[in-house]
Structures are given as structure tokens and as C-alpha cells.
Design a protein around this motif. Structure first.
Motif, short mmCIF file in Angstrom:
data_model
loop_
_atom_site.label_atom_id
_atom_site.label_comp_id
_atom_site.label_asym_id
_atom_site.label_seq_id
_atom_site.Cartn_x
_atom_site.Cartn_y
_atom_site.Cartn_z
N ASN A 44 -14.21 -0.39 -12.46
CA ASN A 44 -14.74 -0.68 -13.20
C ASN A 44 -16.00 0.56 -13.75
OD1 ASN A 44 -13.15 -3.40 -13.33
ND2 ASN A 44 -13.97 -3.69 -11.97
N TYR A 45 -16.22 1.19 -12.96
CA TYR A 45 -17.45 2.24 -13.23
C TYR A 45 -17.30 3.69 -12.94
CZ TYR A 45 -22.21 3.89 -14.49
OH TYR A 45 -23.25 4.86 -14.59
N ASN A 46 -17.96 4.33 -13.68
CA ASN A 46 -16.94 5.62 -13.32
C ASN A 46 -18.32 6.43 -13.79
OD1 ASN A 46 -14.77 5.95 -11.81
ND2 ASN A 46 -14.61 4.89 -13.81
N ALA A 47 -18.62 7.69 -13.24
CA ALA A 47 -20.27 8.83 -13.85
C ALA A 47 -19.76 10.15 -13.24
CB ALA A 47 -21.47 7.52 -14.08
N LEU A 48 -20.40 10.60 -14.26
CA LEU A 48 -21.14 12.00 -13.60
C LEU A 48 -22.71 12.36 -13.90
CD1 LEU A 48 -20.45 14.86 -12.33
CD2 LEU A 48 -20.20 15.43 -14.72
N ALA A 49 -22.79 12.78 -12.62
CA ALA A 49 -24.12 12.63 -12.62
C ALA A 49 -25.21 14.34 -11.99
CB ALA A 49 -25.29 12.01 -11.56
N ALA A 50 -25.95 14.50 -12.65
CA ALA A 50 -26.38 16.15 -12.25
C ALA A 50 -28.13 15.45 -12.00
CB ALA A 50 -26.31 16.80 -13.23
N TYR A 51 -28.16 16.26 -11.09
CA TYR A 51 -29.82 16.19 -9.65
C TYR A 51 -30.30 17.73 -9.92
CZ TYR A 51 -28.50 11.02 -9.21
OH TYR A 51 -27.67 10.57 -9.34
N ASP A 52 -31.28 17.55 -10.04
CA ASP A 52 -31.95 19.42 -10.09
C ASP A 52 -32.10 19.30 -8.72
OD1 ASP A 52 -34.65 20.67 -8.94
OD2 ASP A 52 -34.65 21.17 -11.66
N LEU A 53 -31.92 20.30 -7.65
CA LEU A 53 -31.56 20.93 -6.53
C LEU A 53 -33.09 21.00 -5.91
CD1 LEU A 53 -28.90 22.89 -6.54
CD2 LEU A 53 -28.82 21.29 -5.48
N SER A 54 -34.08 21.05 -6.70
CA SER A 54 -35.43 21.58 -6.37
C SER A 54 -36.91 19.96 -6.16
CB SER A 54 -36.57 22.85 -6.65
OG SER A 54 -35.74 23.89 -7.40
N THR A 55 -36.34 19.08 -7.26
CA THR A 55 -36.71 18.51 -7.75
C THR A 55 -36.33 17.03 -7.35
OG1 THR A 55 -37.02 18.22 -9.81
CG2 THR A 55 -38.57 19.52 -8.81
N THR A 69 -27.10 1.70 -8.14
CA THR A 69 -26.35 0.42 -7.37
C THR A 69 -25.11 -0.17 -7.42
OG1 THR A 69 -29.17 -0.17 -7.59
CG2 THR A 69 -27.93 -1.15 -5.90
N GLY A 70 -24.78 -0.47 -6.38
CA GLY A 70 -23.06 -0.56 -6.14
C GLY A 70 -22.22 -0.22 -6.70
N ASN A 71 -22.80 0.92 -6.81
CA ASN A 71 -21.27 2.17 -6.52
C ASN A 71 -21.35 3.67 -5.63
OD1 ASN A 71 -20.59 1.43 -9.24
ND2 ASN A 71 -22.45 2.36 -10.27
N SER A 72 -20.19 4.44 -5.27
CA SER A 72 -20.40 5.14 -4.23
C SER A 72 -20.46 6.67 -4.72
CB SER A 72 -19.03 5.52 -3.96
OG SER A 72 -19.05 4.53 -2.88
N SER A 73 -20.92 6.98 -4.44
CA SER A 73 -21.23 9.18 -4.40
C SER A 73 -20.33 9.68 -4.38
CB SER A 73 -22.57 9.92 -4.11
OG SER A 73 -23.80 8.69 -4.79
N ALA A 130 -20.05 12.88 -8.64
CA ALA A 130 -18.89 12.12 -9.16
C ALA A 130 -19.19 10.90 -8.45
CB ALA A 130 -17.49 12.53 -8.49
N ILE A 131 -19.66 9.75 -9.45
CA ILE A 131 -19.93 8.23 -9.24
C ILE A 131 -18.57 7.17 -10.01
CG2 ILE A 131 -21.65 6.82 -9.58
CD1 ILE A 131 -23.15 8.99 -8.08
N SER A 132 -18.77 6.34 -8.43
CA SER A 132 -17.29 5.65 -9.11
C SER A 132 -17.49 4.37 -7.83
CB SER A 132 -16.10 6.44 -8.33
OG SER A 132 -15.00 5.04 -8.80
N ASP A 133 -17.62 3.00 -8.73
CA ASP A 133 -16.96 1.49 -8.15
C ASP A 133 -15.65 1.29 -7.56
OD1 ASP A 133 -17.39 -1.09 -7.55
OD2 ASP A 133 -16.19 -1.11 -10.08
N ILE A 134 -15.72 2.08 -5.96
CA ILE A 134 -14.47 1.96 -5.34
C ILE A 134 -13.21 0.24 -5.39
CG2 ILE A 134 -15.74 4.25 -4.66
CD1 ILE A 134 -16.06 3.27 -2.02
N THR A 156 -24.10 11.24 -17.27
CA THR A 156 -22.35 11.26 -18.21
C THR A 156 -21.63 9.17 -17.60
OG1 THR A 156 -23.18 13.04 -18.70
CG2 THR A 156 -21.24 11.56 -19.44
N LYS A 157 -21.36 8.38 -18.22
CA LYS A 157 -20.53 6.96 -17.45
C LYS A 157 -19.15 7.50 -18.12
CE LYS A 157 -19.82 2.29 -18.62
NZ LYS A 157 -17.86 2.76 -18.58
N LEU A 158 -18.30 7.68 -17.78
CA LEU A 158 -17.06 8.00 -17.34
C LEU A 158 -15.66 6.68 -18.42
CD1 LEU A 158 -16.96 10.85 -15.31
CD2 LEU A 158 -17.41 11.40 -17.57
N GLY A 159 -14.81 6.92 -18.50
CA GLY A 159 -13.80 5.90 -18.77
C GLY A 159 -14.18 4.79 -17.20
N GLY A 160 -13.59 3.62 -17.71
CA GLY A 160 -12.98 2.20 -16.92
C GLY A 160 -13.86 1.02 -17.83
N SER A 161 -13.65 0.17 -17.98
CA SER A 161 -13.33 -0.86 -17.94
C SER A 161 -14.66 -1.34 -18.87
CB SER A 161 -12.40 -2.67 -18.03
OG SER A 161 -12.76 -2.74 -16.73
#
Length: 367
Positions: free
Chosen positions: A125-136, A98-102, A117-121, A143-148
Motif C-alpha cells: 500500500n505504500y511505495n517511495a524513493l528516499a535520498a540520504y546524504d552520504l556524509s550527514t 515506520t512499518g515499511n521496508s528499505s 527504494a521503500i515499500s510496504d512488503i 518521493t511517494k510513488l504508486g500504491g493505494s
């Protein structure tokens, strides 16, 4: 004579000034698009990226307010003269984000998943990579990436020293004594787009700090890819840097630097991830955003103008802009995808209220 913001003449002038862009947008909306368009109704104004999921006959779109939607395309859609407006259905709304952009997305067909790719635009301050199953649509990893990871509140007393620190950081980025604020775990970052290689490794571009995160197929962070070529000479051209990224079937990445228009080839098979600047003739790629391979020798660059077609005959050592497409400029083309051999450009802005009408416009390129 004293100037008054409340005078009749001033108010009339302001009305006329505001009416000009509004009239332009209305005229653009009413104009008939010369190529095929998929229109769909959405709950949000901003849709950053769209990719065609051929197996499930649907477009997948990323929400700038966070989340993923699907637009199913019926088999008989397009058979009538007046096509029905399609409907967006939300399939992912992750409370942890919540509060971050896809933003950038890619379909990883061999592993039946969507990478996001997820980011606080706003705060970076927050960056991540998320993976979701295409069926369910179950989340497979986050995975949280760089950012303060912390929110900064700028007072006038803190702003100037911070700006000097940023300038010093950029100037010393490739020196032997980098500053703590430049460390990938501390610096401000902006996870923008993502690509996936044949082994399932993901590569996420950082549009703010000009680096690439590599994440393994299991969701574990692997390494950073940084190179002096990623930094434009003019400081203002680094305001939006590394952006669109695609994986080439010959085993390398192609990445664009938005404000400079530079195009890079990154050999991920080599241990040092060799980076080469692709020499592009025939026109500029400045303001390029999302990328999509049309074939091993053809690349689509979405952005401003709406779309450019780039070709290479030497495995992307050099390339040429061979054709362009101009779509609805007021909607801002941000990404490209290929459906049944035809290129469609996703446009950032939706129009209308309360239903927001978005457009996926077919790009037919001409010289």
C-alpha cells in the motif's frame, strides 16, 4: 486405527521431519566457505541489499524492517588468519517510514547520496524513493510513488470479487479501457530496486505491477515506464516481476524479471523508452534478483543459484550465461556489489541470536 496428532509416533515423526532441515542448515553453517567472506553482526535477521561505498570504505546495507546500516572495513582487515566479525551500525532510522521496508539501494557518487527504494512488503500500500546524504545522513527528499495508500481488510465475501477484478485488470492491462484499479496511482505496487543514470534520474522497479517509476534528480516524479514485454505469459510468473535494475554507462537500463528470468534493455535516451528483450543463451536467469555491472560487458545476477555471470559483446542486444557461483544457499543471495574488482553477494538471512551474523560472500565464478 484412528490417527492422533498427540500420539508418540506422530510426535516422533514430526520431530524427525523438522530435524532434517535444521541439520542441513547447521551443516551448511559449519562448512568452510571456499571464497572470502565478510561476516558482520547485526540487530536484524533480514538484510535485503548491500553496496560497497569505496570512498568511505564501508558496505551499506538496507534493513527489511526499515533503515540503513553501515559496515566499516578497516584497512588491515583480512591480514590475520582469523578475521574479526565486523559490526553493523545503524545510520538511518526514519520515523516517517515506520512499518515499511528499505529494499534496493544505490550509491549516487556524483551527488554524494544514497537512493533507497521503500515499500510496504505485506500490504503493498505504500511505495517511495528516499535520498540520504552520504556524509550527514540527512534526508534530501522522500518521493511517494504508486500504491493505494489504504489498508484493505479481506473478508471471504470481498476476496473473490477482488481476485476477479485483479484478473480482469491483468488481462486488460494493455487494452484501451483500463480499469481504475489498474491506474498506477491506485494499483497494488512493490518498489523493489533502484538505479541512477548519469544525470541523477532514478528508476525504481515495481515487482508487483511490472512497471518502472522515473524520479528526477530533484526528487520530483517524472513518469512511468510500462511495456507489454514486462508481462510474462504465465500468470504465476508475474507474482514477482521486475526486480533488479542497473544503469549502463552507454545510456540504457538493464532490468530482470525474477520469476520468468527475462532480461530487458531499456533505451532511456528515446522519448518512448524503447524496451527490448535481451536474448540470453547458455542458461536460465529465472529467480534472478539483484544486478550489478562488473564491466560494460559483464553483468552479475544474484539470486537462485547464488550468482550467475552474464556477458554481452553487442551492447546487450544478446547475452550469454558464461559462469555460475554457488554460495550458502540457505542464506538466500539477494544482491551483488563490487569491491576492489571482486564481486560480493549479499545474503538475505542472518543466523544466530541475539546477535544475527550476516555474510557478504565473494563470488568466484566457474563454468
Amino acid at each position: 486405527m484412528a490417527f492422533s496428532l498427540c500420539s508418540t509416533k506422530t510426535l516422533l515423526f514430526l520431530f524427525l521431519i523438522s530435524a532434517i532441515p535444521i541439520a542441513f542448515i547447521i551443516s551448511m553453517e559449519l562448512a568452510k566457505q571456499p571464497t572470502h567472506v565478510y561476516h558482520y553482526h547485526s540487530s536484524g535477521f533480514f538484510r535485503e541489499c548491500a553496496k560497497w561505498d569505496d570512498l568511505n570504505r564501508r558496505f551499506l546495507v538496507s534493513f527489511m524492517e526499515g533503515g540503513i546500516g553501515e559496515i566499516a572495513v578497516p584497512e588491515d582487515h583480512g591480514s590475520s588468519l582469523e578475521e574479526a566479525v565486523l559490526k553493523e551500525v545503524t545510520v538511518v532510522k526514519d520515523p516517517d517510514l515506520t512499518g515499511n521496508s528499505s529494499l534496493g539501494i544505490v550509491v549516487d557518487r556524483p551527488r554524494n547520496r544514497l537512493l533507497v527504494a521503500i515499500s510496504d512488503i505485506l500490504g503493498n500500500n505504500y511505495n517511495a524513493l528516499a535520498a540520504y546524504d552520504l556524509s550527514t545522513w540527512d534526508r534530501l527528499f522522500l518521493t511517494k510513488l504508486g500504491g493505494s495508500g489504504t489498508l484493505l481488510s479481506f473478508s471471504s465475501a470481498l476476496l473473490v470479487p477482488f481476485l476477479f477484478e485483479i484478473i480482469e485488470c491483468v488481462s486488460s492491462q494493455w487494452s484501451n479501457a483500463p480499469h481504475d484499479i489498474c491506474h498506477p496511482d491506485n494499483e497494488k505496487s512493490f518498489a523493489d530496486d533502484v538505479a541512477v543514470d548519469a544525470e541523477g534520474n532514478a528508476y525504481v522497479t515495481d515487482a508487483k505491477s511490472n512497471k518502472i517509476w522515473k524520479v528526477g534528480a530533484d526528487g520530483k516524479f517524472v513518469t512511468f515506464i510500462r511495456n507489454p514485454h514486462f508481462i510474462a505469459k504465465e500468470w504465476y510468473k508475474n507474482l514477482i516481476g521486475l526486480n533488479g535494475i542497473v544503469y549502463h554507462p552507454d545510456g540504457f537500463l538493464i532490468v530482470i524479471h525474477t520469476f520468468s528470468g527475462m532480461l530487458y534493455k531499456i533505451d532511456i535516451a528515446k522519448e518512448d523508452h524503447e524496451v527490448k528483450l535481451i536474448k540470453v543463451a547458455g542458461g536460465s536467469l529465472a529467480f534472478g534478483d539483484g544486478l550489478e555491472l562488473l564491466s560494460p560487458t559483464k553483468l552479475v545476477v544474484a539470486g537462485n543459484p547464488s550468482g550467475r555471470l552474464v556477458e554481452s559483446s553487442d551492447r546487450w542486444e544478446t547475452a550469454s550465461v558464461v559462469a555460475k557461483f554457488k554460495g550458502p544457499a540457505h542464506r538466500l543471495a539477494a544482491a551483488a556489489t563490487v569491491k576492489d574488482g571482486r564481486v560480493y553477494l549479499n545474503h538475505l538471512l542472518g543466523m544466530g541470536y541475539p546477535k544475527k551474523k550476516h555474510a557478504l560472500v565473494e563470488a568466484v565464478f566457474s563454468i
